[in-house]
Design an enzyme around this catalytic site. Structure first.
Site, short mmCIF file in Angstrom:
data_model
loop_
_atom_site.label_atom_id
_atom_site.label_comp_id
_atom_site.label_asym_id
_atom_site.label_seq_id
_atom_site.Cartn_x
_atom_site.Cartn_y
_atom_site.Cartn_z
N HIS A 223 0.88 -1.07 -0.11
CA HIS A 223 -0.10 0.11 0.07
C HIS A 223 0.98 1.30 -0.07
O HIS A 223 2.06 1.23 0.31
CB HIS A 223 -0.82 0.02 1.23
N ASN A 229 3.09 3.90 9.06
CA ASN A 229 4.64 3.99 8.72
C ASN A 229 5.45 4.94 8.88
O ASN A 229 6.40 4.85 9.56
CB ASN A 229 4.52 3.85 7.05
N ARG A 274 -5.54 0.61 4.33
CA ARG A 274 -4.49 1.49 3.52
C ARG A 274 -4.38 0.73 2.14
O ARG A 274 -3.80 1.42 1.23
CB ARG A 274 -3.17 1.39 4.32
N GLU A 294 -2.20 -7.80 6.68
CA GLU A 294 -0.96 -8.09 7.11
C GLU A 294 -0.84 -8.96 8.40
O GLU A 294 -1.78 -9.03 9.15
CB GLU A 294 -0.45 -6.45 7.64
N HIS A 360 0.68 -5.90 1.91
CA HIS A 360 1.71 -5.59 3.07
C HIS A 360 3.04 -6.19 3.14
O HIS A 360 3.03 -7.28 2.48
CB HIS A 360 0.74 -5.57 4.35
O1 F6P Z 1 6.09 -1.72 9.51
C1 F6P Z 1 5.04 -2.06 8.58
C2 F6P Z 1 4.47 -3.59 8.58
O2 F6P Z 1 3.51 -4.01 7.56
C3 F6P Z 1 4.01 -3.79 10.08
O3 F6P Z 1 2.55 -3.78 9.89
C4 F6P Z 1 4.13 -5.18 10.20
O4 F6P Z 1 4.04 -5.73 11.51
C5 F6P Z 1 5.65 -5.43 9.71
O5 F6P Z 1 5.77 -4.50 8.72
C6 F6P Z 1 6.04 -6.97 9.35
O6 F6P Z 1 7.74 -6.75 9.00
P1 F6P Z 1 8.39 -7.43 10.24
O7 F6P Z 1 7.76 -8.87 10.11
O8 F6P Z 1 9.86 -7.46 9.60
O9 F6P Z 1 8.36 -6.68 11.52
#
Ligand code: F6P
Length: 416
Positions: A223, A229, A274, A294, A360
């Protein structure tokens, strides 16, 4: 991944004339099962021949009336079979025996050997009579193989056709009394299933029913930038920022360039705001899937990594130790995500139109790992930057990849 407790290991035995797509199908199954977490290995008898006899043997090596060639090929087939049985008996789960197995005698021998060792056997026969597809297979895969390195292409095609003719003389198509089988009559055109039993065999049938050879791009994008973010906060259901909305406009322009008649693609989003907001300006119907949401951060949802480290140091450390299997309390792990994405993968395989997936970070890492054959444990670390379209075009050996950054550029970090 555990096979169901009462399911034995599975030996998948390929059957069919050369250049019908057996190795292609074997590799697709291997990638799918490995992505799901099953220990899967291909035992390709052609590779045993290249390693032990040499790559560049003349077609007469494959002539059934050539006793030395016959003997050599039999012993190579047995060597691969020995290794496969040993591997399954050790801690393998699914082995794919990739050879022509064109005679009933050979298949009976392979099946008896596997069944004696307690493994389930599934034959997969690939038939194809379309001369255009066979010609395309020879030109796209055989000419670039070590068997014809530095050969004149026309001479190589003639030699390979002679090789096929040798197999045609002895080919006995699979019969109904040979046990469980799945027959693919032209990849993407139809399958026949007989006697198939068991969870994994059933999954493979379903997977192969949906495979096709139509080349088309799959676009993966996160998104646009969200309020979370910018704040460095996980999960939630935040809106886009002004830059995020601008990305949605850039994405719409990108798609208009790729699909000028406005009708030739499928758009999927997650069910989160999003992603839906990012797809809104595209001017095409978008389907929202919860399966694309996500990773569920459970009790850590809407926290930053720094807050988790400070307030729940054990959770933070546990995730750092094994990010793939770590499950957020009352939330999900990457391993969980793969399982919920399986229907998405089947649909992506089945769809013949270009597909845009707006989702995501974590879910796109898992989808990307499938297409690029990345071992699942490595998927939590794959870079999937914001405001970038990842274009994947599947082909015989994997996927061609292009990354297309779109405006506006935003600062990128591991968590974004
Ligand atoms: O930060 C953005 C995001 O999409 C979060 O919502 C999610 O928890 C994370 O990235 C996933 O990435 P990682 O597993 O590296 O924390």
């Amino acid at each position: 991944m555990q096979i169901a407790p009462d399911s034995p290991q599975l030996a998948v035995v390929m059957v069919g004339l050369p250049a019908r797509g057996k190795s292609y199908t074997a590799r697709r199954m291997e990638r799918y099962l490995s992505w799901l977490g099953y220990r899967t290995e291909i035992f390709n008898v052609g590779e045993y021949r290249r390693a032990r006899v040499g790559a560049q043997v003349p077609h007469s090596f494959f002539d059934p009336d050539n006793p030395r060639g016959e003997e050599a090929r039999r012993s190579l087939a047995l060597a691969a079979l020995d290794d496969m049985v040993a591997w399954l008996g050790d801690d393998g789960q699914v082995a794919i025996y990739d050879a022509t197995n064109t005679t009933r005698e050979r298949r009976t021998m392979v099946r008896a050997r596997c069944e004696r060792a307690g493994f389930q056997v599934l034959f997969i026969e690939i038939r194809c009579d379309d001369p255009h597809i066979i010609e395309a297979n020879i030109r796209s895969t055989k000419l670039s193989s070590p068997d014809y390195k530095d050969s004149d292409p026309d001479e190589a095609v003639t030699d390979f056709r002679a090789r096929i003719a040798h197999y045609e003389r002895v080919y006995e198509p699979l019969a109904d009394d040979e046990g469980a089988y799945l027959r693919v009559t032209g990849i993407g055109r139809g399958v026949t299933v007989s006697n198939v039993d068991g969870y994994l065999a059933g999954r493979l049938v379903f997977f192969l029913m949906n495979l096709h050879l139509t080349a088309r791009p799959i676009w993966l994008t996160r998104h646009g930038e969200s309020v979370y973010n910018v704040a460095g906060v996980l999960g939630g259901d935040p809106d886009l920022t002004a830059d995020g909305y601008r990305y949605a406009q850039s994405l719409a322009q990108f798609l208009d360039r790729r699909d000028s008649d406005g009708n030739g693609m499928v758009i999927w989003t997650s069910s989160l705001q999003r992603a839906i907001q990012t797809a809104a300006p595209l001017g095409r119907t978008a389907w929202a899937w919860r399966a694309l949401d996500e990773i569920d951060g459970g009790i850590c949802d809407s926290m930053s990594h720094a807050q988790i480290q400070e307030q729940m140091p054990e959770e933070y450390e546990a995730r750092k130790r094994n990010k793939f299997t770590y499950r957020y309390p009352r939330g999900e792990s990457y391993q969980d995500i793969i399982l919920r994405l399986e229907p998405v993968i089947i649909e992506l395989e089945r769809t013949r139109k270009p597909v845009l997936v707006v989702a995501h970070n974590a879910v796109l890492r898992a989808l990307y790992a499938y297409f690029q054959g990345v071992p699942p444990e490595r998927c939590p670390y794959l870079p999937i930057p914001l405001h970038t379209v990842i274009e994947l075009t599947p082909h015989a050996y994997g996927c061609h990849e292009t990354r297309i950054p779109l405006e506006p550029r935003v600062e990128s970090s591991e968590t974004r």
